[in-house]
Design a protein around this motif. Structure first.
Motif, PDB file in Angstrom:
ATOM      1  N   THR A 160       0.701  -1.353   0.037  1.00 20.31           N
ATOM      2  CA  THR A 160       0.018  -0.106  -0.177  1.00 20.31           C
ATOM      3  C   THR A 160       0.904   1.207  -0.024  1.00 20.31           C
ATOM      4  OG1 THR A 160      -1.918  -1.275   1.338  1.00 20.31           O
ATOM      5  CG2 THR A 160      -1.977   1.141   1.244  1.00 20.31           C
ATOM      6  N   ALA A 281      -6.006   8.327   1.315  1.00 26.21           N
ATOM      7  CA  ALA A 281      -6.610   6.887   1.344  1.00 26.21           C
ATOM      8  C   ALA A 281      -5.395   6.167   1.913  1.00 26.21           C
ATOM      9  CB  ALA A 281      -7.377   6.754   0.106  1.00 26.21           C
ATOM     10  N   THR A 284      -3.872   6.658   5.349  1.00 21.58           N
ATOM     11  CA  THR A 284      -4.507   5.968   6.346  1.00 21.58           C
ATOM     12  C   THR A 284      -4.589   4.608   6.316  1.00 21.58           C
ATOM     13  OG1 THR A 284      -6.323   6.224   5.127  1.00 21.58           O
ATOM     14  CG2 THR A 284      -5.881   8.052   6.603  1.00 21.58           C
ATOM     15  N   ILE A 285      -4.832   4.086   5.423  1.00 17.85           N
ATOM     16  CA  ILE A 285      -4.464   2.504   5.485  1.00 17.85           C
ATOM     17  C   ILE A 285      -3.218   2.138   5.890  1.00 17.85           C
ATOM     18  CG2 ILE A 285      -4.428   0.569   3.779  1.00 17.85           C
ATOM     19  CD1 ILE A 285      -6.559   1.917   2.044  1.00 17.85           C
ATOM     20  N   THR A 339     -13.945   5.229   6.181  1.00 18.17           N
ATOM     21  CA  THR A 339     -14.357   4.198   5.369  1.00 18.17           C
ATOM     22  C   THR A 339     -12.925   3.261   5.398  1.00 18.17           C
ATOM     23  OG1 THR A 339     -15.683   5.761   4.103  1.00 18.17           O
ATOM     24  CG2 THR A 339     -14.672   3.555   3.127  1.00 18.17           C
ATOM     25  N   THR A 340     -11.654   3.949   5.516  1.00 14.68           N
ATOM     26  CA  THR A 340     -10.444   3.051   5.411  1.00 14.68           C
ATOM     27  C   THR A 340     -10.350   1.991   6.595  1.00 14.68           C
ATOM     28  OG1 THR A 340      -9.116   4.943   6.494  1.00 14.68           O
ATOM     29  CG2 THR A 340      -9.158   4.826   4.064  1.00 14.68           C
ATOM     30  N   LEU A 343     -11.815  -1.177   5.910  1.00 12.44           N
ATOM     31  CA  LEU A 343     -10.924  -1.757   4.658  1.00 12.44           C
ATOM     32  C   LEU A 343      -9.572  -2.387   4.993  1.00 12.44           C
ATOM     33  CD1 LEU A 343     -10.228  -2.332   1.538  1.00 12.44           C
ATOM     34  CD2 LEU A 343      -9.595   0.223   1.537  1.00 12.44           C
ATOM     35  N   SER A 344      -9.196  -1.639   5.976  1.00 16.32           N
ATOM     36  CA  SER A 344      -7.621  -1.774   6.771  1.00 16.32           C
ATOM     37  C   SER A 344      -7.913  -3.324   7.390  1.00 16.32           C
ATOM     38  CB  SER A 344      -7.200  -0.958   7.746  1.00 16.32           C
ATOM     39  OG  SER A 344      -7.028   0.339   7.036  1.00 16.32           O
TER      40      SER A 344
END
Length: 426
Positions: A160, A281, A284-285, A339-340, A343-344
């Protein structure tokens, strides 16, 4: 032969594998991040929509090559060992990335330029197809089960960070150069840089050793002559399950890489705002995945993965409600942080789950197929499908596609054993 290694050795192995993953994805994803400039260089006579579709097809060519590259490198990895694949994939990626940065534009050599770019993209895809599964398998086979989630999640973080580095490079270029300078020559600089970094890392990889589990397999005469056929006969459901588990990571990575095109061309955001969303994005991931990787070692992979996939659905819905409002892009950036989180959770656990689905004899092949087919279908087709649906009037198509993948990921995770243990602990 024991796979026990010291903390210092674990950190060295982690650096070598993670740095390669970061560089490979930096190189591979530059193509989408600079899609509008590549369109100008290689499709100058096409309209906006037609030209972008041409770039999306070239982008997909790289993804289409991933299963083939993954199958070839995985076959050799399960037949002859993990180590040598690392040297080949990194060399292939570095050289093909340099080629894209140096290929003359359409105005200089005509259609040959597009053909050369396509060949380079196919070679990039084949390289990634072997690199990422190889990194995960190599590291997993050196580590005990109790800390595998934490370390493999750092590889995912590194991958990432490669996306982040590409996005950040694009953001810096938009601040440092004019639009015309970037279109004329500036977009080529990150590709050339990727080659230079690859050559440096290649020197470090030459010191790598073969994994103990594979050496044990060789000593026991347990190496399969055709790991692919064995996998298809004995473990076909695991391959399908692995493909579905890769759906959310695949589509969401493509979503954030495609975001500058979607937001800039279709929602009329500025270039700086579009790149800032992708950059934030990925940033933050990167900051969250290691924690959730550690958590997967504590509470289990299935629980974490399924929770993340289900929580992603309301996050995507909220994102769709605000992305085109007057409050965008600033409110969207804040919502993106929320939202992340789910996802993470998925990113931190999916690769460890897949590698633990398979025994040593078919581990490289199983992970290679699951990972690469999943990323080809749900990642490679994502921008092209989104563009097609947007042309048909569905401006929120990227978010709808991501939501469908979240549902599929949840169903695949539900089929896992509650307290999942690896099939054969390295």
């Amino acid at each position: 032969m024991s796979s026990s290694v010291t903390i210092k050795q674990q950190h060295k192995l982690l650096f070598i594998t993670a740095a390669g993953g970061a560089l490979e994805f930096y190189d591979f994803t530059l193509f989408m991040l600079f899609a509008s400039h590549i369109r100008s260089a290689f499709f100058p006579e096409a309209g906006l929509v037609t030209g972008l579709s041409g770039v999306m097809l070239l982008f997909f060519a790289g993804y289409l090559a991933r299963p083939l590259g993954g199958l070839v490198f995985s076959y050799f990895g399960d037949r002859f060992g993990r180590r040598n694949q690392f040297l080949i994939t990194l060399s292939l990626m570095s050289c093909s990335t340099l080629a894209i940065g140096l290929i003359p534009d359409y105005g200089s050599i005509g259609p040959a330029a597009v053909i050369m770019v396509m060949i380079s993209r196919i070679l990039q895809g084949a390289s990634v197809g072997g690199e990422i599964p190889g990194s995960v398998v190599y590291l997993a086979e050196w580590l005990p089960y109790r800390c595998r989630g934490r370390y493999i999640s750092i590889i995912i973080t590194a991958i990432t960070s490669g996306n982040l580095a590409g996005s950040l490079t694009g953001y810096i270029l938009t601040l440092s150069l004019s639009e015309s300078q970037i279109s004329e020559w500036g977009w080529r600089l990150p590709f050339i840089l990727g080659f230079a970094l690859g050559m440096v890392l290649l020197l470090a990889r030459r010191q790598m050793q073969e994994t103990p589990p594979f050496l044990d397999l060789v000593q026991a005469n347990g190496v399969l002559q055709n790991p692919f056929l064995t996998l298809m006969k004995q473990q076909p459901f695991r391959v399908v399950q692995g493909i579905c588990l890769a759906s959310v990571p695949a589509c969401m990575v493509s979503f954030f890489l495609y975001a500058p095109v979607w937001l800039g061309q279709h929602l009329k955001w500025s270039a700086a705002s579009s790149f800032s969303l992708s950059t934030l994005a990925f940033l933050t991931i990167c900051s969250q995945v290691p924690f959730y990787g550690w958590l997967s070692d504590q509470i289990g992979r299935k629980r974490l993965n399924m929770t993340g996939a289900l929580l992603l659905l309301p996050g995507l819905w909220l994102f769709s409600q605000i992305i085109s409002s007057e409050a965008a892009p600033y409110t969207s950036l804040i919502l993106l942080l929320i939202t992340t989180i789910p996802l993470s959770m998925v990113l931190a656990s999916y690769e460890t789950i897949i590698v633990e689905l398979y025994p040593t004899t078919t581990r490289f092949t199983g992970l290679g197929l699951s990972h690469n087919i999943g990323f080809t279908i749900f990642g490679g087709l994502f921008p092209l499908t989104a563009e097609y649906l947007i042309e048909g009037g569905c401006i929120m198509a990227p978010l709808i596609l991501a939501g469908g993948c979240a549902i599929l990921n949840s169903l695949a995770a539900y089929q896992l054993p509650f307290n999942m243990k690896p099939v054969a602990q390295p």
